[in-house]
Design a protein around this motif. Structure first.
Motif, PDB file in Angstrom:
ATOM      1  N   MET A  75      36.118  58.090  72.782  1.00  0.00           N
ATOM      2  CA  MET A  75      36.552  56.718  72.483  1.00  0.00           C
ATOM      3  C   MET A  75      35.336  55.810  72.303  1.00  0.00           C
ATOM      4  SD  MET A  75      39.582  56.407  75.330  1.00  0.00           S
ATOM      5  CE  MET A  75      39.511  54.625  75.349  1.00  0.00           C
ATOM      6  N   SER A  76      34.373  55.939  73.194  1.00  0.00           N
ATOM      7  CA  SER A  76      33.172  55.102  73.139  1.00  0.00           C
ATOM      8  C   SER A  76      32.350  55.354  71.885  1.00  0.00           C
ATOM      9  CB  SER A  76      32.295  55.347  74.375  1.00  0.00           C
ATOM     10  OG  SER A  76      33.016  55.054  75.537  1.00  0.00           O
ATOM     11  N   SER A  77      32.478  56.565  71.329  1.00  0.00           N
ATOM     12  CA  SER A  77      31.767  56.914  70.094  1.00  0.00           C
ATOM     13  C   SER A  77      32.542  56.484  68.849  1.00  0.00           C
ATOM     14  CB  SER A  77      31.540  58.427  70.031  1.00  0.00           C
ATOM     15  OG  SER A  77      30.827  58.860  71.153  1.00  0.00           O
ATOM     16  N   ASN A  78      33.636  55.763  69.061  1.00  0.00           N
ATOM     17  CA  ASN A  78      34.515  55.326  67.969  1.00  0.00           C
ATOM     18  C   ASN A  78      35.053  56.483  67.138  1.00  0.00           C
ATOM     19  OD1 ASN A  78      34.565  52.536  68.453  1.00  0.00           O
ATOM     20  ND2 ASN A  78      32.505  52.355  67.599  1.00  0.00           N
ATOM     21  N   TRP A  91      40.757  57.213  68.580  1.00  0.00           N
ATOM     22  CA  TRP A  91      41.410  55.898  68.593  1.00  0.00           C
ATOM     23  C   TRP A  91      42.708  55.992  69.391  1.00  0.00           C
ATOM     24  CZ3 TRP A  91      38.974  51.757  66.433  1.00  0.00           C
ATOM     25  CH2 TRP A  91      37.844  52.060  65.662  1.00  0.00           C
ATOM     26  N   ARG A 106      42.776  50.195  76.857  1.00  0.00           N
ATOM     27  CA  ARG A 106      42.505  50.325  75.423  1.00  0.00           C
ATOM     28  C   ARG A 106      43.694  50.915  74.662  1.00  0.00           C
ATOM     29  NH1 ARG A 106      37.375  50.660  77.746  1.00  0.00           N
ATOM     30  NH2 ARG A 106      35.705  49.744  76.517  1.00  0.00           N
TER      31      ARG A 106
END
Length: 192
Positions: free
Chosen positions: A139-142, A145, A175
């Motif tokens: 998630m942090s690396s986009n 989703w 999120r």
């Protein structure tokens, strides 16, 4: 005696349950599945071997929408081994779906770069299963989703806390979709 056949669930789920000779619900399944099907948030205390995996997989698969190519559910487990067991149980049900859903198992000890590349080159999985650390990392690396996910299952919540994943779960849940159903399963219920 409560039978799976008496639930209003999709036929492919019943077929998957019949294949593994599940007919009668265990006490935890009887207590959890009807409430989970209603969309309730639940904290469930149940020992290993009581049937809790199918207590959340049955309602999860029942609410999946095959027309939505987006993350719909996230299942976390505190170890690679547990995540892999959940993934295999989910695959068994998914094999019976008329239009199988995309399932992915994201755990540590596997190639992160390969997972990021794979997520970038194809649609998002409809069901995400894995360890909190790897899920949050993706998630942090986009790459992953989860904003569209409406169901979060925290399996072995006590072990998740013992291993220090509570702050990570506190990052994942907010999120996800605003109307999020949370099902937490634990052998013990720590006050946290």
């Amino acid at each position: 005696m409560k039978l799976f056949d008496n639930l209003s669930i999709k036929e492919f789920i019943l077929e998957a349950l019949r294949q593994i000779h599940f007919q009668e619900m265990t006490p935890v399944q009887n207590a959890v599945i009807p409430k989970a099907l209603e969309g309730k948030n639940l904290i469930v205390q149940s020992q290993t071997g009581t049937g809790k995996t199918h207590s959340f997989l049955v309602p999860l698969f029942n609410q999946l929408d095959p027309s939505k190519d987006e993350v719909q559910a996230v299942i976390t487990a505190p170890s690679r081994e547990l995540a892999t067991q959940l993934y295999e149980a989910a695959r068994q049900i998914n094999e019976h779906a008329p239009h199988p859903f995309t399932l992915e198992n994201f755990v540590g000890g596997t190639d992160r770069a390969d997972q990021i590349d794979a997520l970038g080159s194809r649609r998002q999985p409809q069901v995400v299963i894995g360890t909190p650390g790897r899920i949050f990392d993706l998630m942090s690396s986009n790459a992953l989703w989860v904003q569209t996910g409406t169901l979060l299952v925290i399996n072995e919540a006590d072990m998740t806390m013992d291993l220090g994943f509570l702050p990570t779960m506190d990052e994942i849940a907010p999120r996800m979709a605003q109307h999020l159903q949370i099902l937490a399963f634990s052998a013990t219920i720590p006050q946290q």
